[in-house]
Design an enzyme around this catalytic site. Structure first.
Site, PDB file in Angstrom:
ATOM      1  N   SER A   8      18.826 -21.255 -34.520  1.00  0.00           N
ATOM      2  CA  SER A   8      18.880 -20.340 -35.676  1.00  0.00           C
ATOM      3  C   SER A   8      17.850 -19.241 -35.428  1.00  0.00           C
ATOM      4  O   SER A   8      16.884 -19.088 -36.151  1.00  0.00           O
ATOM      5  CB  SER A   8      18.615 -21.083 -36.981  1.00  0.00           C
ATOM      6  OG  SER A   8      17.296 -21.540 -37.056  1.00  0.00           O
ATOM      7  N   HIS A  66      21.654 -27.029 -37.208  1.00  0.00           N
ATOM      8  CA  HIS A  66      21.133 -28.088 -36.337  1.00  0.00           C
ATOM      9  C   HIS A  66      21.913 -29.389 -36.469  1.00  0.00           C
ATOM     10  O   HIS A  66      21.573 -30.400 -35.859  1.00  0.00           O
ATOM     11  CB  HIS A  66      19.652 -28.361 -36.656  1.00  0.00           C
ATOM     12  CG  HIS A  66      18.753 -27.225 -36.261  1.00  0.00           C
ATOM     13  ND1 HIS A  66      17.433 -27.168 -36.595  1.00  0.00           N
ATOM     14  CD2 HIS A  66      19.003 -26.103 -35.545  1.00  0.00           C
ATOM     15  CE1 HIS A  66      16.891 -26.066 -36.116  1.00  0.00           C
ATOM     16  NE2 HIS A  66      17.832 -25.394 -35.472  1.00  0.00           N
ATOM     17  N   GLN A 109      18.450 -26.328 -43.490  1.00  0.00           N
ATOM     18  CA  GLN A 109      18.352 -26.764 -42.098  1.00  0.00           C
ATOM     19  C   GLN A 109      17.432 -27.979 -41.883  1.00  0.00           C
ATOM     20  O   GLN A 109      17.726 -28.847 -41.080  1.00  0.00           O
ATOM     21  CB  GLN A 109      17.843 -25.575 -41.275  1.00  0.00           C
ATOM     22  CG  GLN A 109      17.741 -25.800 -39.793  1.00  0.00           C
ATOM     23  CD  GLN A 109      17.325 -24.512 -39.093  1.00  0.00           C
ATOM     24  OE1 GLN A 109      18.144 -23.626 -38.885  1.00  0.00           O
ATOM     25  NE2 GLN A 109      16.068 -24.395 -38.744  1.00  0.00           N
ATOM     26  N   GLU A 110      16.292 -27.996 -42.601  1.00  0.00           N
ATOM     27  CA  GLU A 110      15.317 -29.052 -42.311  1.00  0.00           C
ATOM     28  C   GLU A 110      14.671 -29.610 -43.570  1.00  0.00           C
ATOM     29  O   GLU A 110      14.250 -28.848 -44.440  1.00  0.00           O
ATOM     30  CB  GLU A 110      14.202 -28.505 -41.408  1.00  0.00           C
ATOM     31  CG  GLU A 110      14.719 -28.023 -40.072  1.00  0.00           C
ATOM     32  CD  GLU A 110      13.680 -27.222 -39.297  1.00  0.00           C
ATOM     33  OE1 GLU A 110      12.475 -27.450 -39.482  1.00  0.00           O
ATOM     34  OE2 GLU A 110      14.096 -26.349 -38.522  1.00  0.00           O
ATOM     35  N   GLU A 154      16.836 -31.760 -33.904  1.00  0.00           N
ATOM     36  CA  GLU A 154      15.388 -31.957 -33.911  1.00  0.00           C
ATOM     37  C   GLU A 154      15.022 -33.414 -34.174  1.00  0.00           C
ATOM     38  O   GLU A 154      13.884 -33.735 -34.520  1.00  0.00           O
ATOM     39  CB  GLU A 154      14.740 -31.012 -34.925  1.00  0.00           C
ATOM     40  CG  GLU A 154      14.947 -29.560 -34.513  1.00  0.00           C
ATOM     41  CD  GLU A 154      14.196 -28.549 -35.361  1.00  0.00           C
ATOM     42  OE1 GLU A 154      13.714 -28.908 -36.453  1.00  0.00           O
ATOM     43  OE2 GLU A 154      14.084 -27.400 -34.912  1.00  0.00           O
ATOM     44  N   ASP A 196      12.785 -26.347 -44.554  1.00  0.00           N
ATOM     45  CA  ASP A 196      13.126 -25.092 -43.888  1.00  0.00           C
ATOM     46  C   ASP A 196      14.556 -24.764 -44.309  1.00  0.00           C
ATOM     47  O   ASP A 196      15.508 -25.391 -43.847  1.00  0.00           O
ATOM     48  CB  ASP A 196      13.018 -25.204 -42.360  1.00  0.00           C
ATOM     49  CG  ASP A 196      13.330 -23.866 -41.683  1.00  0.00           C
ATOM     50  OD1 ASP A 196      13.606 -22.883 -42.411  1.00  0.00           O
ATOM     51  OD2 ASP A 196      13.321 -23.806 -40.440  1.00  0.00           O
ATOM     52  N   GLU A 256      10.119 -22.908 -46.066  1.00  0.00           N
ATOM     53  CA  GLU A 256      10.201 -21.917 -44.975  1.00  0.00           C
ATOM     54  C   GLU A 256      11.507 -21.141 -45.095  1.00  0.00           C
ATOM     55  O   GLU A 256      12.543 -21.719 -45.442  1.00  0.00           O
ATOM     56  CB  GLU A 256      10.150 -22.698 -43.649  1.00  0.00           C
ATOM     57  CG  GLU A 256      10.229 -21.858 -42.398  1.00  0.00           C
ATOM     58  CD  GLU A 256      10.237 -22.747 -41.161  1.00  0.00           C
ATOM     59  OE1 GLU A 256       9.626 -23.847 -41.187  1.00  0.00           O
ATOM     60  OE2 GLU A 256      10.878 -22.368 -40.176  1.00  0.00           O
ATOM     61  N   ASP A 311       9.518 -17.488 -41.085  1.00  0.00           N
ATOM     62  CA  ASP A 311       9.868 -17.795 -39.687  1.00  0.00           C
ATOM     63  C   ASP A 311      10.727 -16.642 -39.176  1.00  0.00           C
ATOM     64  O   ASP A 311      10.220 -15.710 -38.542  1.00  0.00           O
ATOM     65  CB  ASP A 311      10.589 -19.148 -39.635  1.00  0.00           C
ATOM     66  CG  ASP A 311      11.198 -19.448 -38.277  1.00  0.00           C
ATOM     67  OD1 ASP A 311      10.829 -18.792 -37.299  1.00  0.00           O
ATOM     68  OD2 ASP A 311      12.064 -20.355 -38.182  1.00  0.00           O
ATOM     69  N   LYS A 340       5.911 -19.329 -33.285  1.00  0.00           N
ATOM     70  CA  LYS A 340       6.715 -19.805 -32.156  1.00  0.00           C
ATOM     71  C   LYS A 340       6.443 -18.872 -30.981  1.00  0.00           C
ATOM     72  O   LYS A 340       6.750 -17.667 -31.057  1.00  0.00           O
ATOM     73  CB  LYS A 340       8.198 -19.748 -32.518  1.00  0.00           C
ATOM     74  CG  LYS A 340       8.626 -20.754 -33.579  1.00  0.00           C
ATOM     75  CD  LYS A 340      10.025 -20.420 -34.063  1.00  0.00           C
ATOM     76  CE  LYS A 340      10.649 -21.547 -34.867  1.00  0.00           C
ATOM     77  NZ  LYS A 340      11.891 -21.089 -35.534  1.00  0.00           N
ATOM     78  N   HIS A 373       7.637 -25.931 -32.823  1.00  0.00           N
ATOM     79  CA  HIS A 373       8.597 -26.115 -31.734  1.00  0.00           C
ATOM     80  C   HIS A 373       9.840 -25.246 -31.969  1.00  0.00           C
ATOM     81  O   HIS A 373       9.914 -24.529 -32.967  1.00  0.00           O
ATOM     82  CB  HIS A 373       9.013 -27.593 -31.655  1.00  0.00           C
ATOM     83  CG  HIS A 373       9.771 -28.061 -32.868  1.00  0.00           C
ATOM     84  ND1 HIS A 373      10.564 -29.173 -32.887  1.00  0.00           N
ATOM     85  CD2 HIS A 373       9.861 -27.547 -34.132  1.00  0.00           C
ATOM     86  CE1 HIS A 373      11.107 -29.332 -34.066  1.00  0.00           C
ATOM     87  NE2 HIS A 373      10.692 -28.361 -34.845  1.00  0.00           N
ATOM     88  N   ARG A 374      10.824 -25.349 -31.071  1.00  0.00           N
ATOM     89  CA  ARG A 374      12.153 -24.789 -31.296  1.00  0.00           C
ATOM     90  C   ARG A 374      13.149 -25.951 -31.332  1.00  0.00           C
ATOM     91  O   ARG A 374      12.850 -27.052 -30.900  1.00  0.00           O
ATOM     92  CB  ARG A 374      12.575 -23.827 -30.159  1.00  0.00           C
ATOM     93  CG  ARG A 374      11.715 -22.602 -29.968  1.00  0.00           C
ATOM     94  CD  ARG A 374      11.564 -21.734 -31.189  1.00  0.00           C
ATOM     95  NE  ARG A 374      12.755 -21.286 -31.870  1.00  0.00           N
ATOM     96  CZ  ARG A 374      13.109 -20.015 -32.034  1.00  0.00           C
ATOM     97  NH1 ARG A 374      12.390 -19.057 -31.482  1.00  0.00           N
ATOM     98  NH2 ARG A 374      14.166 -19.689 -32.742  1.00  0.00           N
ATOM     99  N   SER A 375      14.353 -25.666 -31.802  1.00  0.00           N
ATOM    100  CA  SER A 375      15.338 -26.754 -31.844  1.00  0.00           C
ATOM    101  C   SER A 375      15.753 -27.181 -30.434  1.00  0.00           C
ATOM    102  O   SER A 375      16.075 -28.339 -30.194  1.00  0.00           O
ATOM    103  CB  SER A 375      16.550 -26.353 -32.677  1.00  0.00           C
ATOM    104  OG  SER A 375      17.064 -25.114 -32.249  1.00  0.00           O
ATOM    105  N   LYS A 423       4.613 -28.132 -36.732  1.00  0.00           N
ATOM    106  CA  LYS A 423       5.970 -28.556 -37.067  1.00  0.00           C
ATOM    107  C   LYS A 423       6.628 -28.863 -35.736  1.00  0.00           C
ATOM    108  O   LYS A 423       6.844 -27.964 -34.925  1.00  0.00           O
ATOM    109  CB  LYS A 423       6.650 -27.403 -37.798  1.00  0.00           C
ATOM    110  CG  LYS A 423       8.128 -27.590 -38.014  1.00  0.00           C
ATOM    111  CD  LYS A 423       8.685 -26.458 -38.861  1.00  0.00           C
ATOM    112  CE  LYS A 423       9.967 -25.957 -38.240  1.00  0.00           C
ATOM    113  NZ  LYS A 423      10.853 -25.250 -39.140  1.00  0.00           N
TER     114      LYS A 423
HETATM  115  P1  PGA Z   1      15.395 -22.831 -34.190  1.00  0.00           P
HETATM  116  O1  PGA Z   1      15.023 -23.645 -35.496  1.00  0.00           O
HETATM  117  O2  PGA Z   1      14.448 -23.241 -33.118  1.00  0.00           O
HETATM  118  O3  PGA Z   1      16.813 -23.222 -33.960  1.00  0.00           O
HETATM  119  O4  PGA Z   1      15.235 -21.364 -34.549  1.00  0.00           O
HETATM  120  C1  PGA Z   1      13.734 -23.907 -35.882  1.00  0.00           C
HETATM  121  C2  PGA Z   1      13.377 -23.224 -37.167  1.00  0.00           C
HETATM  122  O5  PGA Z   1      14.203 -22.483 -37.747  1.00  0.00           O
HETATM  123  O6  PGA Z   1      12.261 -23.373 -37.618  1.00  0.00           O
HETATM  124 ZN    ZN Z   2      12.733 -21.989 -39.431  1.00  0.00          ZN
END
Ligand code: PGA
Ligand code: ZN
Length: 423
Positions: free
Chosen positions: A44, A157, A165-166, A207, A243, A286, A313, A338, A366-368, A389
């Site tokens: 994302s 994800h 997403q999270e 993740e 998130d 987030e 983000d 990131k 991190h990243r996904s 995170k």
């Molecule tokens: P991404 O997701 O690494 O796929 O961008 C992580 C996030 O959105 O925090």
């Molecule tokens: Zn994010």
């Protein structure tokens, strides 16, 4: 030390945790030391991120190969940095930025530049026989971050119907990293038990969190609260972070929540998030609004600043200029960090500093798509940023970061402490 120079730079294509190609770089120093780094990759991704260079050759990894980025390291970056001191991190990063010549690193590729940037830092730390966090933060690197652990996945994800997403647990009552990891693991396994009991899927998302089909966001939150309580913990010591990754479902000026069967305007969506934050023990949201919806961010910040961390983000993409714009507009109050959104270690450190100076919290992330590289664990400690995170309590590319933090905690001994100003 002073005579140590970079003798060779090598790069190769390896795989990330989703089975997609990514870049690894190796720096060889004249004193025999090696530094190696592998870059992560998002799904994302924010619209304003630095560019990840992909080959776009459909016959090779369906276009996702990174052989151009690898070649850029070996043919373009390598000749520029050979003979330079590995301790000149900022000079090397600036050289690469100049060599690339674009504002978003689309020429050489942020994946190429970052792999070298991180490998240089690691080679320097190794050459001095220092752990990476100590090389990055010196004697002042002592704060272990409180982890935001993603135990339920939705959005892009996962293949389920959850719009957000999270869903993360945040063990603010943990006295140290070992406790934080234990709380996380106990809650993760309790959630698995509850899902099994209800005949829901216990398959994992990108993740490492579970990705069951649920009736929607509120059922996910109920499940997490139940898991916290049933695991022997409570919502005083373990909070919830979200998130939303709202840019993913912001289309034509509205928020399209497919799983909830709702389409909401910015005001209505801010109301909805405020309702959730008041009903559940949520302390951080987030990307509650989309990356371009400054108007929505202003409303959300007015509603929830002081009660919740509002983390940018996609909104800020670790970019000091975008953060500056956000500070000017008084939107959000925290920034996700990131490395590959901006593409060099030096710029990342600048953004963290800039955030701190302006009272915004920085959360290293991190990243996904990840690898076994644990650079971000050391970065979180080296900058004393207080939060990390890095995914679920399963899948080795996620767990590797927790295991690294446990090791750092042991090394620091009484000289280290877990972040306590979590509010
Ligand atoms: P991404 O997701 O690494 O796929 O961008 C992580 C996030 O959105 O925090
Ligand atoms: Zn994010």
């Amino acid at each position: 030390m002073s005579h140590t120079v970079i003798e060779e730079v090598k790069a190769r294509q390896v795989l990330d945790s989703r089975g997609n190609p990514t870049v690894e770089a190796e720096i060889f120093l004249s004193d025999g030391t090696i530094g190696r780094a592998t870059v992560p990759s998002g799904a994302s991704t924010g619209k304003f991120e630095a560019v990840e260079l992909r080959d776009k050759n459909d016959d090779f990894y369906f276009g996702k190969g990174v052989l151009y980025a690898v070649r850029n390291i070996e043919e373009k970056i390598c000749p520029q940095i050979i003979g330079k001191s590995p301790f000149a991190q900022r000079t090397i990063d600036n050289e690469m930025i100049k060599l690339d010549g674009t504002p978003n690193k689309s020429n050489l590729g942020a994946n190429a530049i970052l792999a070298v940037s991180l490998a240089v830092a690691k080679s320097a730390a190794n050459s001095l026989n220092l752990p990476l966090y100590k090389y990055l933060g010196g004697i002042n690197a002592y704060v272990l971050p409180v982890p935001m652990m993603n135990i339920l996945n939705g959005g892009v994800h996962a293949d389920n119907n959850i719009d957000f997403q999270e869903f993360m647990i945040y063990p603010v009552g943990a006295k140290n990293i070992k406790d934080a990891v234990r709380f996380g693991s106990e809650i993760f396994h309790t959630l698995k038990g509850i899902l099994k009991m209800r005949d829901l899927s216990t398959g994992l998302g990108d993740e490492g969190g579970f990705a069951p089909e649920l009736s929607g966001v509120e059922e996910a939150l109920e499940l997490i609260v139940a898991s916290i309580n049933r695991s022997g913990h409570d919502t005083d010591e373990v909070k919830i972070c979200l998130d939303v990754a709202a840019s993913e479902f912001y289309i034509d000026g509205a928020y399209h929540l497919k799983g909830e069967n709702k389409t909401l305007k910015s005001e209505e969506f801010a109301e909805y998030l405020t309702y959730l934050a008041n009903k559940y023990p949520i302390v951080s949201i987030e990307d509650g609004m989309a990356e371009e919806d400054y108007y929505g961010w202003e409303i959300l910040t007015r509603h929830l600043d002081g009660k919740c961390k509002l983390v940018g983000d996609d909104l800020f993409v670790t970019n000091i200029n975008r953060l500056q714009e956000g500070i000017k507009r008084r939107i959000a109050n925290s920034i996700l960090i990131k490395l590959n959104q901006i593409g060099t270690l030096s710029e990342t450190l600048d953004t963290i500093n800039f955030a701190k100076i302006h009272g915004y919290d920085a959360i290293v992330s991190h990243r996904s798509g990840e690898t076994e590289d644990t650079f971000i664990a050391d970065l979180a400690v080296g900058t004393n940023c207080g939060r990390i995170k890095t995914g679920s309590l399963a899948r080795s590319e996620r767990v590797a970061k927790y295991n690294r933090l446990v090791k750092i905690e042991d090394e620091l001994g009484e000289g280290g402490m877990i972040y306590s100003g979590w509010t």
